[in-house]
Design a protein around this motif. Structure first.
Motif, PDB file in Angstrom:
ATOM      1  N   VAL A 197       0.868  -1.182   0.000  1.00  0.00           N
ATOM      2  CA  VAL A 197       0.000   0.000   0.000  1.00  0.00           C
ATOM      3  C   VAL A 197       0.901   1.228   0.000  1.00  0.00           C
ATOM      4  O   VAL A 197       1.775   1.358   0.862  1.00  0.00           O
ATOM      5  CB  VAL A 197      -0.939   0.021   1.226  1.00  0.00           C
ATOM      6  CG1 VAL A 197      -1.797   1.284   1.214  1.00  0.00           C
ATOM      7  CG2 VAL A 197      -1.824  -1.227   1.253  1.00  0.00           C
ATOM      8  N   ILE A 198       0.685   2.110  -0.975  1.00  0.00           N
ATOM      9  CA  ILE A 198       1.501   3.317  -1.102  1.00  0.00           C
ATOM     10  C   ILE A 198       0.654   4.508  -0.675  1.00  0.00           C
ATOM     11  O   ILE A 198      -0.293   4.892  -1.353  1.00  0.00           O
ATOM     12  CB  ILE A 198       1.991   3.512  -2.550  1.00  0.00           C
ATOM     13  CG1 ILE A 198       2.748   2.270  -3.038  1.00  0.00           C
ATOM     14  CG2 ILE A 198       2.882   4.743  -2.657  1.00  0.00           C
ATOM     15  CD1 ILE A 198       3.099   2.319  -4.521  1.00  0.00           C
ATOM     16  N   GLY A 199       0.983   5.091   0.467  1.00  0.00           N
ATOM     17  CA  GLY A 199       0.236   6.239   0.976  1.00  0.00           C
ATOM     18  C   GLY A 199      -0.671   5.871   2.135  1.00  0.00           C
ATOM     19  O   GLY A 199      -1.121   4.727   2.251  1.00  0.00           O
ATOM     20  N   THR A 200      -0.928   6.844   2.993  1.00  0.00           N
ATOM     21  CA  THR A 200      -1.664   6.548   4.234  1.00  0.00           C
ATOM     22  C   THR A 200      -2.787   7.548   4.500  1.00  0.00           C
ATOM     23  O   THR A 200      -2.926   8.068   5.599  1.00  0.00           O
ATOM     24  CB  THR A 200      -0.718   6.542   5.447  1.00  0.00           C
ATOM     25  OG1 THR A 200      -0.108   7.847   5.581  1.00  0.00           O
ATOM     26  CG2 THR A 200       0.354   5.508   5.328  1.00  0.00           C
ATOM     27  N   SER A 201      -3.602   7.824   3.477  1.00  0.00           N
ATOM     28  CA  SER A 201      -4.768   8.654   3.742  1.00  0.00           C
ATOM     29  C   SER A 201      -5.832   7.806   4.438  1.00  0.00           C
ATOM     30  O   SER A 201      -5.544   6.735   4.960  1.00  0.00           O
ATOM     31  CB  SER A 201      -5.305   9.279   2.450  1.00  0.00           C
ATOM     32  OG  SER A 201      -5.924   8.309   1.636  1.00  0.00           O
ATOM     33  N   GLN A 202      -7.088   8.268   4.458  1.00  0.00           N
ATOM     34  CA  GLN A 202      -8.103   7.597   5.263  1.00  0.00           C
ATOM     35  C   GLN A 202      -8.211   6.107   4.953  1.00  0.00           C
ATOM     36  O   GLN A 202      -8.272   5.274   5.844  1.00  0.00           O
ATOM     37  CB  GLN A 202      -9.460   8.271   5.045  1.00  0.00           C
ATOM     38  CG  GLN A 202     -10.581   7.754   5.926  1.00  0.00           C
ATOM     39  CD  GLN A 202     -10.476   8.254   7.355  1.00  0.00           C
ATOM     40  OE1 GLN A 202      -9.534   8.950   7.697  1.00  0.00           O
ATOM     41  NE2 GLN A 202     -11.434   7.891   8.180  1.00  0.00           N
ATOM     42  N   GLY A 203      -8.230   5.752   3.658  1.00  0.00           N
ATOM     43  CA  GLY A 203      -8.301   4.344   3.305  1.00  0.00           C
ATOM     44  C   GLY A 203      -7.026   3.599   3.652  1.00  0.00           C
ATOM     45  O   GLY A 203      -7.063   2.486   4.191  1.00  0.00           O
ATOM     46  N   GLY A 204      -5.877   4.218   3.335  1.00  0.00           N
ATOM     47  CA  GLY A 204      -4.596   3.584   3.603  1.00  0.00           C
ATOM     48  C   GLY A 204      -4.285   3.440   5.073  1.00  0.00           C
ATOM     49  O   GLY A 204      -3.393   2.675   5.456  1.00  0.00           O
ATOM     50  N   ARG A 205      -5.001   4.140   5.931  1.00  0.00           N
ATOM     51  CA  ARG A 205      -4.803   3.990   7.379  1.00  0.00           C
ATOM     52  C   ARG A 205      -5.379   2.694   7.886  1.00  0.00           C
ATOM     53  O   ARG A 205      -4.844   2.082   8.814  1.00  0.00           O
ATOM     54  CB  ARG A 205      -5.465   5.159   8.116  1.00  0.00           C
ATOM     55  CG  ARG A 205      -4.838   6.501   7.911  1.00  0.00           C
ATOM     56  CD  ARG A 205      -5.731   7.610   8.415  1.00  0.00           C
ATOM     57  NE  ARG A 205      -6.036   7.459   9.831  1.00  0.00           N
ATOM     58  CZ  ARG A 205      -7.029   8.086  10.460  1.00  0.00           C
ATOM     59  NH1 ARG A 205      -7.827   8.889   9.771  1.00  0.00           N
ATOM     60  NH2 ARG A 205      -7.211   7.922  11.745  1.00  0.00           N
ATOM     61  N   PHE A 206      -6.498   2.252   7.295  1.00  0.00           N
ATOM     62  CA  PHE A 206      -7.230   1.113   7.850  1.00  0.00           C
ATOM     63  C   PHE A 206      -7.007  -0.196   7.105  1.00  0.00           C
ATOM     64  O   PHE A 206      -7.047  -1.273   7.703  1.00  0.00           O
ATOM     65  CB  PHE A 206      -8.730   1.428   7.871  1.00  0.00           C
ATOM     66  CG  PHE A 206      -9.086   2.543   8.807  1.00  0.00           C
ATOM     67  CD1 PHE A 206      -9.213   2.314  10.167  1.00  0.00           C
ATOM     68  CD2 PHE A 206      -9.282   3.832   8.330  1.00  0.00           C
ATOM     69  CE1 PHE A 206      -9.531   3.345  11.042  1.00  0.00           C
ATOM     70  CE2 PHE A 206      -9.601   4.866   9.189  1.00  0.00           C
ATOM     71  CZ  PHE A 206      -9.731   4.620  10.556  1.00  0.00           C
ATOM     72  N   LEU A 207      -6.777  -0.118   5.802  1.00  0.00           N
ATOM     73  CA  LEU A 207      -6.634  -1.344   5.025  1.00  0.00           C
ATOM     74  C   LEU A 207      -5.402  -2.168   5.404  1.00  0.00           C
ATOM     75  O   LEU A 207      -5.515  -3.392   5.595  1.00  0.00           O
ATOM     76  CB  LEU A 207      -6.623  -1.008   3.530  1.00  0.00           C
ATOM     77  CG  LEU A 207      -6.638  -2.207   2.580  1.00  0.00           C
ATOM     78  CD1 LEU A 207      -7.908  -3.023   2.759  1.00  0.00           C
ATOM     79  CD2 LEU A 207      -6.508  -1.727   1.124  1.00  0.00           C
ATOM     80  N   PRO A 208      -4.201  -1.569   5.519  1.00  0.00           N
ATOM     81  CA  PRO A 208      -3.027  -2.386   5.841  1.00  0.00           C
ATOM     82  C   PRO A 208      -3.148  -3.184   7.140  1.00  0.00           C
ATOM     83  O   PRO A 208      -2.832  -4.389   7.155  1.00  0.00           O
ATOM     84  CB  PRO A 208      -1.889  -1.353   5.906  1.00  0.00           C
ATOM     85  CG  PRO A 208      -2.343  -0.255   5.020  1.00  0.00           C
ATOM     86  CD  PRO A 208      -3.821  -0.168   5.243  1.00  0.00           C
ATOM     87  N   PRO A 209      -3.588  -2.607   8.272  1.00  0.00           N
ATOM     88  CA  PRO A 209      -3.735  -3.418   9.483  1.00  0.00           C
ATOM     89  C   PRO A 209      -4.732  -4.564   9.319  1.00  0.00           C
ATOM     90  O   PRO A 209      -4.509  -5.666   9.831  1.00  0.00           O
ATOM     91  CB  PRO A 209      -4.228  -2.412  10.533  1.00  0.00           C
ATOM     92  CG  PRO A 209      -3.751  -1.089  10.042  1.00  0.00           C
ATOM     93  CD  PRO A 209      -3.857  -1.174   8.556  1.00  0.00           C
ATOM     94  N   ASP A 210      -5.829  -4.309   8.587  1.00  0.00           N
ATOM     95  CA  ASP A 210      -6.814  -5.375   8.374  1.00  0.00           C
ATOM     96  C   ASP A 210      -6.220  -6.517   7.565  1.00  0.00           C
ATOM     97  O   ASP A 210      -6.454  -7.695   7.854  1.00  0.00           O
ATOM     98  CB  ASP A 210      -8.041  -4.814   7.661  1.00  0.00           C
ATOM     99  CG  ASP A 210      -8.889  -3.936   8.562  1.00  0.00           C
ATOM    100  OD1 ASP A 210      -8.607  -3.878   9.779  1.00  0.00           O
ATOM    101  OD2 ASP A 210      -9.833  -3.308   8.051  1.00  0.00           O
ATOM    102  N   LEU A 211      -5.458  -6.167   6.541  1.00  0.00           N
ATOM    103  CA  LEU A 211      -4.814  -7.193   5.728  1.00  0.00           C
ATOM    104  C   LEU A 211      -3.795  -7.983   6.544  1.00  0.00           C
ATOM    105  O   LEU A 211      -3.693  -9.213   6.430  1.00  0.00           O
ATOM    106  CB  LEU A 211      -4.137  -6.548   4.519  1.00  0.00           C
ATOM    107  CG  LEU A 211      -5.057  -5.896   3.478  1.00  0.00           C
ATOM    108  CD1 LEU A 211      -4.234  -5.071   2.498  1.00  0.00           C
ATOM    109  CD2 LEU A 211      -5.867  -6.949   2.741  1.00  0.00           C
ATOM    110  N   ALA A 212      -3.034  -7.278   7.370  1.00  0.00           N
ATOM    111  CA  ALA A 212      -2.023  -7.945   8.196  1.00  0.00           C
ATOM    112  C   ALA A 212      -2.669  -8.895   9.202  1.00  0.00           C
ATOM    113  O   ALA A 212      -2.187 -10.016   9.416  1.00  0.00           O
ATOM    114  CB  ALA A 212      -1.176  -6.905   8.915  1.00  0.00           C
ATOM    115  N   LYS A 213      -3.755  -8.471   9.822  1.00  0.00           N
ATOM    116  CA  LYS A 213      -4.442  -9.323  10.796  1.00  0.00           C
ATOM    117  C   LYS A 213      -5.056 -10.554  10.132  1.00  0.00           C
ATOM    118  O   LYS A 213      -5.290 -11.566  10.789  1.00  0.00           O
ATOM    119  CB  LYS A 213      -5.511  -8.515  11.532  1.00  0.00           C
ATOM    120  CG  LYS A 213      -4.923  -7.563  12.576  1.00  0.00           C
ATOM    121  CD  LYS A 213      -5.983  -6.877  13.395  1.00  0.00           C
ATOM    122  CE  LYS A 213      -6.701  -5.816  12.610  1.00  0.00           C
ATOM    123  NZ  LYS A 213      -7.623  -5.003  13.450  1.00  0.00           N
ATOM    124  N   ALA A 214      -5.296 -10.460   8.829  1.00  0.00           N
ATOM    125  CA  ALA A 214      -5.829 -11.600   8.087  1.00  0.00           C
ATOM    126  C   ALA A 214      -4.729 -12.536   7.618  1.00  0.00           C
ATOM    127  O   ALA A 214      -5.001 -13.513   6.903  1.00  0.00           O
ATOM    128  CB  ALA A 214      -6.627 -11.105   6.888  1.00  0.00           C
TER     129      ALA A 214
END
Length: 462
Positions: free
Chosen positions: A10-27
């Motif tokens: 994921v490149i960038g950490t705006s509103q979507g990029g803040r939440f998607l990476p942790p969810d993917l990692a937890k999966a």
């Protein structure tokens, strides 16, 4: 060749990029998150969080000056802009820290640096601390956001020009702030600094402020701003800007009444925003851009390269944090739930944080008529709402557009105290596909601002 492979980048950490990476990692996914600047993107650092924090300070100053209207004696009111700035900085720092701690807990590999594509699924990162690092993944999500559009009029390179980021770092009030642009950003800052104590002039190229809105909404907003002491110039084209001596700036503006000059202490450019794509070398990946430079995506947020997605402001369309969050919802469903969530037919609300607020959802009256729909329009002044009278907040009106055949609510504008909150009630009714009669016949708590909704929809049958 990539130094390391991941399941998702994921490149960038705006509103979507803040939440998607942790969810993917937890999966169970191996996730790399690349950020070249501050965590949190525009919303946390230069958008929603800091601006609405400063808007709150401006409203306190406004209410304090109105004390006598309510029988409250306050004395002279002044604003310490440096203190306002420090409060804003504290809010931003807290939001960044919360996000950083969450990433560490969830096992996301945060890489600080600037990424660019070297192929469809490979990325090279110029690390913030020096050196480079190459990584690859079968799934890549671009969430790099946007930034203020540079001012490109004659003389702009020779004078100080503020944008929506730098203006929030001022430590002293401008004597006279000139704002180029009559959109949402320009209006929010214009009213804010007027309430702080600056003289403010807004120069708008178009014939109205907020050109996307209906004429009656734009006209009422302009009337409110003028009532606040702001000079609003419409159909005004700026030919050039130059130094005026003593650190001041002078604009030469063409208007329907002829050429005029506007002189002030500070100049804010609020003429739009451009995508953060120039450093990504998207051509190396084969990722197509639209004519306006934003990334082209389909209804599933997939780019022209399978497995590469774009979310948030970088893909164009309305630049709202909550829309970016909905992009996250779609990608979460499709990447983890193997669903086919789509952007098609989603209802996108928004609020302009002038005071009174403008809450908007769905079609405007103009848009509905352009679609050749048979419509009915309900309209109610805020002065007809008991709570607005009691609180002395009677400026503005409520307006709803109804399909004459189905009785469905097609859209609404609420320009009034807590307009965004009231609009959201209408949005929920639209999501539930309620006919307008359900709102007209509902029991609303007395005396709330929302009580005006019953009266609004009853105007259709009066």
């Amino acid at each position: 060749m990539a130094d390391e492979s991941y399941d998702v980048i994921v490149i960038g950490t705006s509103q979507g990029g803040r939440f998607l990476p942790p969810d993917l990692a937890k999966a169970g996914k191996k996730v790399a998150l690349v950020e070249r600047d501050h965590l949190g993107g525009v919303c946390v650092n230069t958008g929603c969080t800091p601006t609405k924090t400063m808007v709150a300070s401006a409203r306190v100053a406004y209410q304090a000056r109105r004390g006598a209207e309510y029988g409250v004696r306050t004395g002279p009111v002044s604003v310490d802009l440096a203190a306002v700035r420090e409060r804003k900085r504290g809010m931003v720092a807290g939001a960044r820290e919360n996000y950083a701690s969450r990433l560490a807990q969830d096992g996301v590999d945060l890489i600080e640096g600037e990424a660019h594509f070297t192929g469809p699924k490979t990325v090279e990162i110029a690390l913030r601390d020096g050196g480079t690092r190459g990584i690859s993944a079968p799934v890549i999500v671009i969430d790099t956001g946007n930034r203020p559009k540079p001012l490109a009029i004659s003389g702009a390179q020779n004078v100080p020009v503020l944008d929506s980021t730098s203006i929030m770092e001022l430590g002293a009030l401008p004597e006279h702030l000139i704002i180029l642009g009559g959109g949402y950003i320009g209006l929010e800052f214009g009213q804010m600094f007027r309430r702080f104590g600056s003289e403010v002039t807004i120069v708008q190229t178009g014939p109205r402020l907020m050109m996307i809105e209906d004429d009656d909404v734009s006209d009422e907003v302009a009337a409110i701003l003028r009532d606040d002491g702001i000079t609003v110039l419409t159909s005004a084209t700026t030919d050039r800007v130059e130094e005026a001596g003593g650190g001041r700036v002078r604009l030469t503006v063409r208007t329907p009444d002829g050429e005029r000059q506007v002189e002030g202490s500070h100049l804010l450019s609020a003429i739009g925003r451009v995508p953060n794509t120039e450093g990504l070398t998207l051509a190396a990946a084969g990722i197509r851009l639209r004519d306006n430079g934003f990334i082209e995506v389909d209804e599933y947020l997939e780019t022209s390269v399978p497995g590469v997605y774009a979310m948030g402001d970088v893909k164009g369309g309305p630049a709202f944090t909550h829309l970016s969050y909905d992009d996250y919802r779609i990608l979460h469903a499709n990447l983890l739930g193997r669903e086919k969530a789509s952007t098609r037919d989603r209802i996108v609300p928004y609020t302009v944080f002038i005071d009174p607020q403008l809450g908007r959802v769905g079609l405007t009256e103009r848009q509905a008529r352009e679609q050749n729909r048979a419509v009915r329009v309900a309209k109610l002044p805020m002065s007809a709402v008991i709570r607005a009278l009691e609180t002395g907040e009677t400026r503005g009106f409520m307006k709803a557009v109804i399909d004459a055949h189905t009785q469905q609510i097609l859209g609404a504008a609420v320009l009034g105290a807590e307009g965004g909150e009231i609009m959201t009630i209408i949005q929920v009714a639209m999501l539930g596909k309620l006919p307008y009669t359900a709102m007209a016949n509902a029991i609303f708590t007395h005396p709330l601002l929302a009580e005006g909704l019953g009266s609004l929809f009853m105007t259709l049958d009066a």
